[in-house]
Design a protein around this motif. Sequence first.
Motif, short mmCIF file in Angstrom:
data_model
loop_
_atom_site.label_atom_id
_atom_site.label_comp_id
_atom_site.label_asym_id
_atom_site.label_seq_id
_atom_site.Cartn_x
_atom_site.Cartn_y
_atom_site.Cartn_z
N GLY A 196 18.63 3.58 -13.50
CA GLY A 196 17.37 3.36 -14.19
C GLY A 196 16.36 2.49 -13.47
N THR A 197 16.67 2.01 -12.27
CA THR A 197 15.70 1.21 -11.51
C THR A 197 14.56 2.11 -11.03
OG1 THR A 197 17.35 -0.38 -10.78
CG2 THR A 197 15.35 -0.22 -9.47
N ARG A 198 13.32 1.67 -11.25
CA ARG A 198 12.14 2.43 -10.84
C ARG A 198 11.32 1.57 -9.89
NH1 ARG A 198 8.60 3.13 -15.00
NH2 ARG A 198 7.78 5.08 -14.14
N VAL A 199 10.92 2.13 -8.76
CA VAL A 199 10.16 1.40 -7.75
C VAL A 199 8.94 2.23 -7.36
CG1 VAL A 199 10.16 0.40 -5.42
CG2 VAL A 199 12.22 0.27 -6.84
N ARG A 200 7.80 1.58 -7.33
CA ARG A 200 6.56 2.22 -6.86
C ARG A 200 5.86 1.20 -5.96
NH1 ARG A 200 1.49 2.33 -9.31
NH2 ARG A 200 2.37 1.46 -11.22
N GLU B 101 -3.96 5.41 3.10
CA GLU B 101 -3.24 4.93 1.92
C GLU B 101 -1.85 5.55 1.91
OE1 GLU B 101 -7.37 4.79 -0.73
OE2 GLU B 101 -5.87 6.37 -1.06
N LEU B 102 -0.84 4.70 1.95
CA LEU B 102 0.56 5.11 1.92
C LEU B 102 1.14 4.72 0.58
CD1 LEU B 102 3.23 6.08 3.28
CD2 LEU B 102 3.50 3.73 4.13
N ALA B 103 1.79 5.66 -0.10
CA ALA B 103 2.36 5.38 -1.41
C ALA B 103 3.73 6.04 -1.53
CB ALA B 103 1.45 5.88 -2.53
N ALA B 104 4.63 5.39 -2.23
CA ALA B 104 5.97 5.93 -2.45
C ALA B 104 6.49 5.47 -3.79
CB ALA B 104 6.91 5.49 -1.33
N VAL C 37 6.56 10.61 -1.91
CA VAL C 37 5.86 9.80 -0.93
C VAL C 37 4.59 10.54 -0.54
CG1 VAL C 37 7.14 10.83 1.00
CG2 VAL C 37 6.05 8.61 1.30
N SER C 38 3.52 9.80 -0.30
CA SER C 38 2.26 10.43 0.08
C SER C 38 1.53 9.56 1.09
CB SER C 38 1.38 10.67 -1.16
OG SER C 38 0.97 9.44 -1.72
N LEU C 39 0.72 10.22 1.90
CA LEU C 39 -0.11 9.54 2.88
C LEU C 39 -1.48 10.21 2.86
CD1 LEU C 39 -0.50 7.54 5.27
CD2 LEU C 39 0.27 9.41 6.77
N ALA C 40 -2.53 9.43 2.68
CA ALA C 40 -3.90 9.94 2.69
C ALA C 40 -4.67 9.21 3.79
CB ALA C 40 -4.57 9.73 1.33
N ALA D 214 10.98 2.72 0.21
CA ALA D 214 10.93 3.70 -0.87
C ALA D 214 10.56 5.07 -0.34
CB ALA D 214 9.93 3.26 -1.94
N ALA D 215 9.66 5.09 0.66
CA ALA D 215 9.29 6.37 1.26
C ALA D 215 10.50 7.02 1.93
CB ALA D 215 8.17 6.16 2.27
N ARG D 216 11.30 6.21 2.60
CA ARG D 216 12.49 6.75 3.25
C ARG D 216 13.47 7.27 2.21
NH1 ARG D 216 16.46 3.48 7.45
NH2 ARG D 216 17.85 5.25 7.92
N ALA D 217 13.57 6.53 1.10
CA ALA D 217 14.47 6.98 0.04
C ALA D 217 14.05 8.32 -0.53
CB ALA D 217 14.53 5.94 -1.08
#
Length: 672
Positions: free
Chosen positions: A550-554, A540-543, A503-506, A26-29
Motif C-alpha cells: 500500500g505504499t504510494r510514491v509520487r 519535467e521528469l515525473a514518476a 514515468v514521464s518526461l516532457a 521511482a522511475a526505475r521502479a
Amino acid sequence: MNAFHRPAPRFRLRQGTLLIVLALAAARAAAGPEPEELSTLPLESLMDVTMVTSASRFAQRVSDAPSAVSVLTSQDVREHGWRTLGDALASLPGLYVSSDRNYDYLGARGFLRPGDYDSRFLLLIDGVRVNDSVYDQASIGDDSLVDMDLVERIEYVPGPGAAVYGSNALFGVINVITKTGSALAGAQGAVSAGSRGERRGRASYGYHSQDGTDLLLSVKASTRRGDALYAPEYDTPEQNHGLAEGLDYQRAHGAFVKASRGGWGVSAGYIERVKGVPTASFGAVFNAPYHTRDTQSFASVAYNAAPADDVALSTRLDWGRADYLGVGWYPDAEGRVRQNIDGDHAAWYALNLNATFTGLAGHKLLAGLDAQRNARRDQFNFNQDPYQQELDDRRADSRLGAYVEDEMRLARKVVVNAGLRFDRDSITGTRLSPRAALIWQPGAADTLKLIYGTAYRSPNAYELYYAVGVADGGQAANPGLRAEEISTHELVWERQPDAYSKVSLAVFHYRISGLITETVRRDGMLMFDNTERASANGMELAAERLYPGGTRVRANYAWQRARDGDGASLVNSPRHLAKLNATWPLPGEALRLGVEGRCMSRRLTEHTTAAGYCNWNLTLLPARRRAAGLDWSLSFYNAGDHRYADPAGPAFVQEAIPREGRTIVTKIGYAF
C-alpha cells in the motif's frame, strides 16, 4: 533580522538532490512490475486514471491526450491534508505557488511575475469557466469556490489550450471535478482547528435515488487570526518598528450545490472571504487597518443527449459574478492620511454548444461554439472624509468562439490530434488558435507525443482601464493594449508498464510575445503595456509507483530556464523544482502517514534574490476512510519551521513577503 534575510544557500542541494534521486528511483521502479504481489491489492487502490475529459472536451485515454496530463484524486487530497486548490497544484511537475499574504498565485514552467494575477490559467469547475470578467483571475487560495473536501479529482492540462477553450489558457487548463451525491450517500460534517487561530467547519449532504436523481449540498465557514508580520523596510518607531499586528486575519463562508437527473445537470457555488492585509501594498500606511472582501458565485445548467450511438450533444448555460472591495488608509498628495475604497463588480453569462461525432472510422470529431457576454466589468475608487471620486469606470464586452477538433487514428499505434479555434472579442478583434499533436505508441507501455500549440490572452479590464491617482503618481489606464500570445513546442515520453507504475518526461520550449507587463513610466506612474517578450526551455521528469503493502510514491523534478527578450532571467522564476509525495501504512496498518517535500531554488526579486528552500509537510490519518463513522487527521505544514519568502511585485516596498512558519491542524469528520 527578517527571516528571509538570514544567510542561506542558493539551493538546499542535499534535500533537493534527495528528492531528485527518489524521483529517479521511482522511475526505475516503473520499468519493472511485480504482478504476483500487486495483484493482491484491491482495485480501488489503483492509482491509474485512464480517462480524462479536460484536454479535448471529450473523454479520451490519458495516453491519447494532446498534453502531459496530470490527475490528482480525492485520495491524494485526504492523505496530504491539502486545504486549498493551490496546495494540490503545487505538487505537480513544473507548478509553484507564491503568496503576498492576500492572494495565492500559480506559476508554471518558470513564469510567475509578481503583480500578475492568475489570468494565464483557465480554471474550470465541472467544466464551467470561473475566471472572473474584470481580472480574469483563477482563484486558487481560500478565496476559491473549490471546497477541497468535495473534490473527486483535479485534471491539469499543461500547455496552451486556446484551440478548444479560447483566451487565458496560456500555461494550462485546470478542471476540478467535484463529487456526486452518491459519493457522500448521506450527511457528513467536518471541523478543524489549528495554529494562529485557524478554525474550519463543513456540513454536507448527498443523495442518490433509484431513478438516477443525484443531489449534493454543502456549506462551509472558516476563520483565522494569522501572524504578526515583520518588514525591515518599515522598521522605524513611527511604524511600530516594522511589525504589522492583527492585520493577517481571514474569515470566509461559502456554499455549493450540484444536482443531476437524466441528461440534465445543475450546479452553483458561492464564496465570500474577508482578508486582512498586513503588507501595506500599493502605498498604504503601514500597520494601519487594511482589508479586502472578495465575493464570487456561479450557476450552471447543462443538458447532455445522445440522439444516436455515434453522436453526443452537450449544451450548457453559465452565469457568474465576482465583487471585490479593498478598504485601506493612504496618504494623499498633501500628506493627509485618508481612507480609500477600491473595488469592482464583475458579471458574465455564457453559452456553450458542442457535438462529438464518432461515426467516421478512425476519427473522433468535436465541433462547438462558445459565446460569453461580460455584462459588467466595472471598477471604482474613492476617498472618504471628504468624499473624492477617483474612478468610476463601467464597461461591458463580448466574446465569441467556434472550434473544431479531430482525434484521428492513422494506424493502430499512431494518433494525430488536431484542433483549431476562431475567436472574436470586442476588445482585441479576431484570432486563430491551432494545436496539433502526433502521438505514437511504439510498444504497449510507451507513448511519445510531439505537440505544438498557440494560445492568447486578451487584456483584462484592470490592465486596460484602471486609472487612480493620475495627478500624484498612481496608475494610468492603457486602453490600447493588445492580446499577448504564446507558442509552445513540446516532446513528451510516457511509460506505463502496468496499472501501478508510471514515468514521464516532457521537454518544452515556449515563446511569449506582446507580454502585458506592469511598468513604471518616467513620471513614476504605473501602467500596463505590451513591452516585453519571454521565452523558456525546460524539462519535467515525473514518476509514480504503488508498492506492495500500500505504499504510494509520487516524485517529480523540473528544470526550467525562462528569460526576457534581452536574455535576462525572469523575476520569481526558479531554475529547479523538486517534489516528493509519499504515503505508507504504519506498523499495525491502522494508521497511514503522508509526507510531502517541496524544494525550490533561489529566485530573483525586483532588486535582489529570495533564497532557495525545502519544506516538508506531514499528515497522519486512519489507513482507511469508512463509509460511515469517524474520520480524522493531524497535519504539520512546514514541519521544519523553515523561514522563506516569495518575491514581491512593484506594488510593494518589500523585496519579498515571508511565508508562514510551522502550522499544525487537527481535523475531525463524521459521516452518518
